[in-house]
Write an enzyme that holds these catalytic residues in place. Structure first.
Site, PDB file in Angstrom:
ATOM      1  N   LYS A  35       0.839  -1.198   0.000  1.00 55.41           N
ATOM      2  CA  LYS A  35       0.000   0.000   0.000  1.00 55.41           C
ATOM      3  C   LYS A  35       0.875   1.250   0.000  1.00 55.41           C
ATOM      4  O   LYS A  35       2.076   1.169   0.290  1.00 55.41           O
ATOM      5  CB  LYS A  35      -0.915  -0.020   1.233  1.00 55.41           C
ATOM      6  N   TYR A 266      14.453  31.087   7.278  1.00 58.39           N
ATOM      7  CA  TYR A 266      13.258  31.698   7.866  1.00 58.39           C
ATOM      8  C   TYR A 266      13.382  31.786   9.381  1.00 58.39           C
ATOM      9  O   TYR A 266      13.861  30.864  10.032  1.00 58.39           O
ATOM     10  CB  TYR A 266      12.011  30.877   7.515  1.00 58.39           C
TER      11      TYR A 266
END
Ligand SMILES: *Cc1c(COP(=O)(O)O)cnc(C)c1O
Length: 400
Positions: A35, A266
């Site tokens: 999956k 940042y």
């Protein structure tokens, strides 16, 4: 320019599969859980490599994931673990995917679609019954089994191939919850048998339960985590000899010498302490770098760790800052990871533009756009590159 790429060693995955096979109870088989694009490694390549060495069964969560495997030549059993929508059923049936029934309404929808498709009575659709034993997501409860049996008797095309459940806490040290879940599973399957439903297969184990409870292997064990070279939790390491098939890499695309006191990134959470060299990598959280599933504290020690980490951050100390590997050394990320750019402080390592850097990119969150390069028997086998912005519906394989 490629911001990052991932090298996947299919030999390692095959080796991990063989480690699992060696420890199976007689009569049990391994269903490879591929999956989420085989936990980010690439479902098609992983399933192909495993099918070549004898793996007969695969599991995915959704119908579209199963269809991709079929389209790419996987011929074995493919079980869809998650709930399905009615509009997905015709394609799933045509592709011979085995579906999970997890509620009475899903059976009604399946009956309707079988009739719409004018399936002959002898054409059977194989399904697995999911039983709810403590995960609290999907599955039949004891009170629903009688109605289920009555509904099943009405449509001979729906054949019960399997019955299963899923453990919520198998990777935890405390085993009581798993024992309780297994006891519920036993009661539910006994009731089904009483009602005349005897599925061909039973399966309950994920990776953790497979290692801890050989007596619960039944007909299949559903294994994902171990195949991709991880242990399900800290208590499991060393129980098998696993190899890691995954290396994510990027390269230095900008390099600059800066003075002491230079702010980086940042919020300027990093400031250089001496004259140093800063290197820029074209990779960031848009690629999945620095992302992790939400962490929920399991007890006081975990809770205190979180509090401590956030407390010292107030003083500019960032514990658990991501590290990359460069020239065999660990180098901390300088400042915040950006959307597609990340800075590292390389000091006096003597780097050059184009130097390769290993990135600790988590498998399941790694962006599927990132090129995967597959190795088998030491050779570069193929490369998966996103085609015209579309993946995974139409993955392109180019032999190198
Ligand atoms: C993901 C999943 C598995 C595999 O679990 P691992 O711990 O990764 O081996 C098994 N069964 C179900 C129902 C799953 O969703």
């Amino acid at each position: 320019m490629s911001g990052a790429w991932i090298e996947v060693d299919l030999d390692a995955i095959v080796g991990n599969y063989q480690e699992v096979i060696k420890r199976l109870r007689p009569g049990a088989r391994c269903m490879a859980v591929v999956k989420a694009d085989a936990y980010g490694l690439g479902a098609i390549e992983v399933a192909r490599a495993l099918e070549k060495v004898g793996c007969e069964a695969f599991a995915v969560t959704r119908v579209d994931e199963g269809l991709i495997l079929r389209e790419h030549g996987i011929s074995g059993l493919i079980l869809v673990l998650g709930p399905t929508l009615k509009e997905e059923l015709p394609q799933a049936i045509k592709a011979r995917l085995q579906l999970t029934l997890s509620g009475l309404s899903s059976l009604t929808e399946l009956n309707e679609v079988c009739s719409d498709l004018k399936l002959e009575l002898q054409q059977q659709v194989s399904v697995h019954l999911k039983l709810e034993t403590g995960m609290g997501r999907t599955g039949f409860q004891l009170s629903e089994l009688e109605a289920l049996t009555i509904a099943l008797a009405k449509d001979p095309r729906v054949q019960i191939a399997g019955v299963y459940t899923h453990f919520a806490r198998a990777a935890q040290r405390d085993k009581r919850y798993s024992l309780k879940q297994y006891e519920s599973f036993r009661i539910l399957t006994a009731r089904l048998e009483e009602l005349g439903i005897c599925p061909t297969w039973k399966h309950v184990c994920n990776s953790a339960a497979f290692l801890d409870y050989p007596e619960w292997h039944h007909d299949f064990v559903r294994i994902g985590t171990l195949l991709i070279g991880h242990y399900p939790g800290p208590g499991f390491s060393g129980k098998l000899t696993l190899s890691d098939p995954w290396v994510a890499k990027s390269q230095i695309v900008h390099l600059r010498t800066v003075p002491k006191g230079t702010n980086v990134g940042y919020q300027s959470i990093y400031r250089t302490k001496t004259i140093t060299q800063l290197a820029v990598l074209p990779v960031g959280y848009a690629d999945g770098f620095g992302l992790a599933p939400h962490f929920v504290p399991q007890g006081w020690i975990d809770f205190l760790k979180i509090v401590l980490k956030n407390f010292v951050a107030l003083f500019g100390i960032f514990l658990g800052q991501e590290q990359v590997e460069l020239k065999g050394r660990r180098v901390r990320v300088a400042g915040k990871i950006g959307m597609q750019l990340t800075v590292i402080d390389v000091g006096k390592l003597g780097c050059a533009l184009g130097d390769e850097v290993r990135i600790p990119l988590r498998r399941t969150v790694a962006n599927p756009r990132i090129t995967r390069r597959y190795r088998r028997e030491g050779q570069m086998l193929s490369e998966r590159v996103m085609k015209e912005g579309v993946f995974p519906v139409n993955p392109e394989y180019s032999l190198q």
